[in-house]
Design an enzyme around this catalytic site. Sequence first.
Site, PDB file in Angstrom:
ATOM      1  N   PRO A 183       0.776  -1.243   0.000  1.00  0.00           N
ATOM      2  CA  PRO A 183       0.000   0.000   0.000  1.00  0.00           C
ATOM      3  C   PRO A 183       0.802   1.285   0.000  1.00  0.00           C
ATOM      4  O   PRO A 183       0.238   2.352  -0.202  1.00  0.00           O
ATOM      5  CB  PRO A 183      -0.806  -0.109   1.304  1.00  0.00           C
ATOM      6  CG  PRO A 183       0.078  -0.922   2.199  1.00  0.00           C
ATOM      7  CD  PRO A 183       0.744  -1.917   1.305  1.00  0.00           C
ATOM      8  N   ASP A 206       4.306   1.254 -11.563  1.00  0.00           N
ATOM      9  CA  ASP A 206       3.174   2.167 -11.504  1.00  0.00           C
ATOM     10  C   ASP A 206       3.479   3.358 -10.608  1.00  0.00           C
ATOM     11  O   ASP A 206       4.433   3.348  -9.823  1.00  0.00           O
ATOM     12  CB  ASP A 206       1.939   1.444 -10.953  1.00  0.00           C
ATOM     13  CG  ASP A 206       1.217   0.636 -12.017  1.00  0.00           C
ATOM     14  OD1 ASP A 206       1.498   0.851 -13.204  1.00  0.00           O
ATOM     15  OD2 ASP A 206       0.380  -0.203 -11.646  1.00  0.00           O
ATOM     16  N   LYS A 228       0.048   5.655 -14.203  1.00  0.00           N
ATOM     17  CA  LYS A 228      -1.276   5.999 -14.714  1.00  0.00           C
ATOM     18  C   LYS A 228      -1.841   7.078 -13.795  1.00  0.00           C
ATOM     19  O   LYS A 228      -2.489   6.787 -12.800  1.00  0.00           O
ATOM     20  CB  LYS A 228      -2.187   4.775 -14.740  1.00  0.00           C
ATOM     21  CG  LYS A 228      -1.747   3.744 -15.766  1.00  0.00           C
ATOM     22  CD  LYS A 228      -2.800   2.675 -15.937  1.00  0.00           C
ATOM     23  CE  LYS A 228      -2.431   1.756 -17.089  1.00  0.00           C
ATOM     24  NZ  LYS A 228      -3.470   0.769 -17.367  1.00  0.00           N
ATOM     25  N   MET A 343     -10.369   4.240  -5.450  1.00  0.00           N
ATOM     26  CA  MET A 343     -10.392   5.117  -6.627  1.00  0.00           C
ATOM     27  C   MET A 343     -11.718   5.872  -6.742  1.00  0.00           C
ATOM     28  O   MET A 343     -12.194   6.130  -7.849  1.00  0.00           O
ATOM     29  CB  MET A 343     -10.128   4.313  -7.913  1.00  0.00           C
ATOM     30  CG  MET A 343      -8.806   3.574  -7.908  1.00  0.00           C
ATOM     31  SD  MET A 343      -8.540   2.592  -9.407  1.00  0.00           S
ATOM     32  CE  MET A 343      -9.763   1.297  -9.186  1.00  0.00           C
TER      33      MET A 343
END
Length: 416
Positions: A183, A206, A228, A343
């Site tokens: 995390p 990422d 991203k 998200m």
Amino acid sequence: MTANPYPLGLRLDGRRVVVVGGGAVATRRVPALLDAGADVLLVAPELTPALRARVDAGRLHWVPRTFVPEDLDGAWLVQVAIDDPVAAASVSAVAAERRIFCVRADDRTAATAWTPAVTRHGPVTVAVLGGGDPRRAMTVRDAIRDLLAVRLASDSTAGRPDASTGATGGSLGGRVALVGAGPGDPELITVKGWRLLTEADVVVADRLVPGLLLDELRPDVELVDASKIPYGPSRAQEEINQILVDRALAGAFVVRLKGGDPYVFGRGGEELLACAAAGVPVTVVPGVTSSVAAPAAAGIPVTHRGVAHEFTVVSGHLAPDAPASLVRWDALAGLHGTLVVLMGLKNLAAITATLIAHGRSPETPAAVVQEATTSAQRVLRSTLGAVAADALATDIRPPAIVVVGDVVHALDALDA
């Protein structure tokens, strides 16, 4: 005879450090500087998406142009992270005139300071200088890390088949590992995940990957920034798939390093299918998912005896009324357990309104955990009816996890 370097621990908290360059090398080096509390000035015409995300989050300052001597005003240290030897030499010449130590990624012999191979265990930091040989430094560092982790390095499993793919273990090329990095805290990667990371030839990372893990890569590792950024620059998933396949078919061992767990809204399944279609062996290493770790880091158990016997994890990247959404928000509103939304910050107002419209009480406890398990962690406690406005008022930013349910206050007695 070349003099040995003098080892020194720099206390950079609040002190200006200039990084020249915005590519892969800077992406690897900046997280450790930020972890040290440095006031980082990044000078580069362009940035990787990962660095741009740190700029947007206010973690560092960016000057979008090439280097000028005035950039070193007030600097204590400069790191040259460009591969143009002429430009790098001009920066180090200015640093020498001002008696500022200079690290050079392009030429260690021309630098006045070296970055060591580092391993960190809580408050303990071990830095190894290999006499100018980064591979030697990495080898010694890895051995020390094994000892600090109270585990012995062993070759006994080197030829054991991998259960997921049938590929043999060890430093073999032509394969891919999908590794969950956890995390945010770099120490929350699994032992197997870290071991594979140290063996990698190519790392495709990422934005949510703990930056300090990238700082520990071998200097010859190719780092591909596949960040991203929500609603910002990104690589298409098909391009990422192709990178994994192409590098592996060329004989490289590729680690696809992903925040959290590869299979929890991480599109790891798509990447595995792309590799399998190309005949590339894949190993999947689960990671600590933020859907459980973020609430835990905020003192919120997702289940608790007598409070919640279930928890549901959903993606909130699409609004409840979006035609492509697969989430049954009306059904979720009727559950008594814990709801964890990943998200979902952008659509939080719509999500909470939908849950309330379908029967969930607006007084239901809710919390938002930003950048869980890191030094930048923030926790907002509110109610379902007010949490969207409260998050906006307090400038909560992604990445953030939303928790809805009575478990938000299950451990409040500890604070009494």
